[in-house]
Design a protein around this motif. Structure first.
Motif, PDB file in Angstrom:
ATOM      1  N   UNK A   1       0.926  -1.232   0.065  1.00 24.89           N
ATOM      2  CA  UNK A   1       0.147  -0.086   0.019  1.00 24.89           C
ATOM      3  C   UNK A   1       0.802   1.238  -0.103  1.00 24.89           C
ATOM      4  N   UNK A   2       0.514   2.230  -0.653  1.00 23.15           N
ATOM      5  CA  UNK A   2       1.171   3.559  -0.984  1.00 23.15           C
ATOM      6  C   UNK A   2       0.495   4.705  -0.191  1.00 23.15           C
ATOM      7  N   UNK A   3      -0.538   4.555   0.426  1.00 20.98           N
ATOM      8  CA  UNK A   3      -1.369   5.737   1.004  1.00 20.98           C
ATOM      9  C   UNK A   3      -0.616   6.468   2.106  1.00 20.98           C
ATOM     10  N   UNK A   4       0.460   5.800   2.664  1.00 17.84           N
ATOM     11  CA  UNK A   4       1.225   6.777   3.417  1.00 17.84           C
ATOM     12  C   UNK A   4       1.953   7.881   2.753  1.00 17.84           C
ATOM     13  N   UNK A   5       2.211   7.515   1.414  1.00 22.60           N
ATOM     14  CA  UNK A   5       3.070   8.351   0.658  1.00 22.60           C
ATOM     15  C   UNK A   5       2.388   9.024  -0.234  1.00 22.60           C
ATOM     16  N   UNK A   6       1.205   8.657  -0.656  1.00 20.29           N
ATOM     17  CA  UNK A   6       0.832   9.235  -2.026  1.00 20.29           C
ATOM     18  C   UNK A   6      -0.763   9.691  -1.477  1.00 20.29           C
ATOM     19  N   UNK A   7      -1.321  10.805  -2.012  1.00 23.66           N
ATOM     20  CA  UNK A   7      -2.602  11.110  -1.626  1.00 23.66           C
ATOM     21  C   UNK A   7      -3.584  10.515  -2.828  1.00 23.66           C
ATOM     22  N   UNK A   8      -4.762  10.441  -2.687  1.00 17.92           N
ATOM     23  CA  UNK A   8      -5.500   9.823  -3.883  1.00 17.92           C
ATOM     24  C   UNK A   8      -5.616  10.649  -5.158  1.00 17.92           C
ATOM     25  N   UNK A   9      -5.299  12.165  -5.162  1.00 13.47           N
ATOM     26  CA  UNK A   9      -5.242  12.699  -6.298  1.00 13.47           C
ATOM     27  C   UNK A   9      -3.798  12.406  -6.894  1.00 13.47           C
ATOM     28  N   UNK A  10      -2.693  12.033  -6.134  1.00 15.24           N
ATOM     29  CA  UNK A  10      -1.586  11.741  -6.556  1.00 15.24           C
ATOM     30  C   UNK A  10      -1.470  10.223  -7.325  1.00 15.24           C
ATOM     31  N   UNK A  11      -2.300   9.225  -6.791  1.00 16.18           N
ATOM     32  CA  UNK A  11      -2.381   7.971  -7.203  1.00 16.18           C
ATOM     33  C   UNK A  11      -3.013   8.249  -8.588  1.00 16.18           C
ATOM     34  N   UNK A  12      -4.048   9.025  -8.582  1.00 17.37           N
ATOM     35  CA  UNK A  12      -4.768   9.201  -9.844  1.00 17.37           C
ATOM     36  C   UNK A  12      -4.004   9.694 -10.922  1.00 17.37           C
ATOM     37  N   UNK A  13      -3.119  10.829 -10.577  1.00 16.67           N
ATOM     38  CA  UNK A  13      -2.164  11.141 -11.594  1.00 16.67           C
ATOM     39  C   UNK A  13      -1.128  10.232 -12.129  1.00 16.67           C
ATOM     40  N   UNK A  14      -0.684   9.316 -11.052  1.00 19.50           N
ATOM     41  CA  UNK A  14       0.159   8.394 -11.468  1.00 19.50           C
ATOM     42  C   UNK A  14      -0.481   7.471 -12.387  1.00 19.50           C
ATOM     43  N   UNK A  15      -1.720   6.999 -12.295  1.00 20.78           N
ATOM     44  CA  UNK A  15      -2.524   6.191 -13.325  1.00 20.78           C
ATOM     45  C   UNK A  15      -2.507   6.741 -14.616  1.00 20.78           C
ATOM     46  N   UNK A  16      -2.742   8.195 -14.421  1.00 22.61           N
ATOM     47  CA  UNK A  16      -2.898   8.860 -15.750  1.00 22.61           C
ATOM     48  C   UNK A  16      -1.661   8.966 -16.487  1.00 22.61           C
ATOM     49  N   UNK A  17      -0.321   9.012 -15.751  1.00 21.18           N
ATOM     50  CA  UNK A  17       0.798   8.902 -16.495  1.00 21.18           C
ATOM     51  C   UNK A  17       1.048   7.727 -16.872  1.00 21.18           C
ATOM     52  N   UNK A  18       0.585   6.539 -16.342  1.00 18.87           N
ATOM     53  CA  UNK A  18       0.953   5.178 -16.647  1.00 18.87           C
ATOM     54  C   UNK A  18       0.120   4.965 -17.887  1.00 18.87           C
ATOM     55  N   UNK A  19      -1.123   5.348 -18.270  1.00 23.22           N
ATOM     56  CA  UNK A  19      -1.928   5.352 -19.425  1.00 23.22           C
ATOM     57  C   UNK A  19      -1.304   5.984 -20.698  1.00 23.22           C
ATOM     58  N   UNK A  20      -0.529   6.982 -20.191  1.00 22.69           N
ATOM     59  CA  UNK A  20       0.118   7.717 -21.282  1.00 22.69           C
ATOM     60  C   UNK A  20       1.752   7.457 -21.492  1.00 22.69           C
ATOM     61  N   UNK A  21       2.172   6.352 -20.936  1.00 21.96           N
ATOM     62  CA  UNK A  21       3.399   6.066 -21.183  1.00 21.96           C
ATOM     63  C   UNK A  21       3.750   5.862 -22.720  1.00 21.96           C
ATOM     64  N   UNK A  22       4.844   6.507 -22.972  1.00 26.07           N
ATOM     65  CA  UNK A  22       5.217   6.264 -24.563  1.00 26.07           C
ATOM     66  C   UNK A  22       5.630   4.796 -24.556  1.00 26.07           C
ATOM     67  N   UNK A  23       5.538   4.194 -25.861  1.00 23.17           N
ATOM     68  CA  UNK A  23       5.794   2.649 -25.841  1.00 23.17           C
ATOM     69  C   UNK A  23       7.405   2.582 -26.153  1.00 23.17           C
TER      70      UNK A  23
END
Ligand code: HEC
Length: 103
Positions: free
Chosen positions: A80-102
């Protein structure tokens, strides 16, 4: 007309507050590369953890992935990463992952 401006000025700062600052985005990219990358592979193609490429995440909802990041996954190595990341930061990360260049 002025009513439209009022809505605009009230809603824009609220939207910005949800978005990590440029500095925090830099930190989050570092976490992604070093901490997440330790398990998911430096290029996030998978290792001990599954691949986090756009293709691998296709069909999985944002909420499901955000919950996985914040709560971890019981019975697996995903912590779990909730000690280090807020929900909006986790959401931002998911968005980054969805847009990773191949690569
Ligand atoms: C100690 C190893 C480890 C670390 C560190 C780690 N993960 Fe994971 N992660 C895993 C494993 C293992 C799974 C697969 C769980 C399963 O089998 O369902 C996983 C699954 C996931 C999933 C779900 C993928 C899917 O297709 O359902 C996401 C999203 C994810 N991790 C994101 C992250 C992020 C973001 C970080 C860094 C903040 C991170 N992980 C750090 C081991 C790790």
């Amino acid at each position: 007309m002025w009513r439209f401006f009022l809505v605009l000025t009230v809603s824009i700062p609220a939207a910005l507050a949800e978005f990590p600052s440029t500095e925090r985005q830099h930190e989050l990219r570092n976490i992604l590369e070093h901490d997440c990358g330790a398990c998911h592979g430096l290029t996030l193609q998978g290792g001990l953890g599954s691949a986090l490429t756009p293709q691998a995440l296709e069909g999985k909802s944002d909420d499901f992935l955000v919950t996985t990041i914040l709560e971890g996954r019981k019975g697996t190595a995903m912590p779990p990463w909730k000690k280090f990341l807020t929900e909006s930061e986790a959401r931002w990360l998911v968005n980054q992952l969805r847009n990773l260049p191949a690569n």
